[in-house]
Design an enzyme around this catalytic site. Sequence first.
Site, PDB file in Angstrom:
ATOM      1  N   GLU A 163      -8.008  10.530   3.152  1.00  0.00           N
ATOM      2  CA  GLU A 163      -8.162   9.591   4.255  1.00  0.00           C
ATOM      3  C   GLU A 163      -8.376  10.362   5.549  1.00  0.00           C
ATOM      4  O   GLU A 163      -7.698  11.363   5.808  1.00  0.00           O
ATOM      5  CB  GLU A 163      -6.946   8.677   4.395  1.00  0.00           C
ATOM      6  CG  GLU A 163      -7.100   7.680   5.535  1.00  0.00           C
ATOM      7  CD  GLU A 163      -6.120   6.517   5.475  1.00  0.00           C
ATOM      8  OE1 GLU A 163      -6.103   5.724   6.438  1.00  0.00           O
ATOM      9  OE2 GLU A 163      -5.384   6.393   4.478  1.00  0.00           O
ATOM     10  N   GLU A 166       0.876  -1.173   0.000  1.00  0.00           N
ATOM     11  CA  GLU A 166       0.000   0.000   0.000  1.00  0.00           C
ATOM     12  C   GLU A 166       0.913   1.223   0.000  1.00  0.00           C
ATOM     13  O   GLU A 166       1.795   1.328   0.854  1.00  0.00           O
ATOM     14  CB  GLU A 166      -0.874  -0.027   1.250  1.00  0.00           C
ATOM     15  CG  GLU A 166      -1.846   1.130   1.389  1.00  0.00           C
ATOM     16  CD  GLU A 166      -2.640   1.049   2.692  1.00  0.00           C
ATOM     17  OE1 GLU A 166      -3.833   1.383   2.684  1.00  0.00           O
ATOM     18  OE2 GLU A 166      -2.056   0.656   3.736  1.00  0.00           O
TER      19      GLU A 166
END
Length: 216
Positions: A197, A95
Amino acid sequence: MITSNHATGHVGDFFFTHWKDGGSTSLTVDPNGEFSVTWQGGGYNYVGGPGWHYGDENRVIGYRLNNDSGASYIALYGWGYDKNMPTSNPAHLVEYYILQRWSYDPSQGATPGKTFVSDGVEYSTYRSTRQQQPSINGRSTFYQYWSKPARPQALGQDHKIIFADHVKAWADTGWIIPNMNNLDASDDPTYQVMAVEVFNPGSNGTASGRVWDETP
């Protein structure tokens, strides 16, 4: 406008992802890459935004952010996955975040890599390990790679991310991204998006802007 807990799809030529584990967050995307994420305060995690359904090492990403009420991260965000690599090796699933703005410092507890300059911006790299956490392939143990600028990028201006520069900087430290163009993972493709996020947001907020492909 997407408000469900997990959704992916296409709007025009853009792919989007929208994932949360609770709380109240909505994503709006339009066909020219304009996007807005609105969140309410609470104890949950959200990540989502528009981009492409696969990563491309040679992609150059253009973007402009119009506002940011204190997102945890706004970043070029994506995954690489190799189903043939042992899952015991965290490098089988990566990621990555190329931070542009942030209110939380991801370098805490991470392994430092190198400092480099891309498109006039100085970045430092970091690697961290996630143990049995949500991913595009269920709960897994995987690496996170980070590129963090010396300072957050300004709102209201056009910016450019030359992704190949970050791939090279990570590789210079021995951090290799597995295949970024596959549908092999159980939950999502190896997408590459301009993501907002938020985790455990203390108050309501919003972040908005536009993303586009600037690859020569």
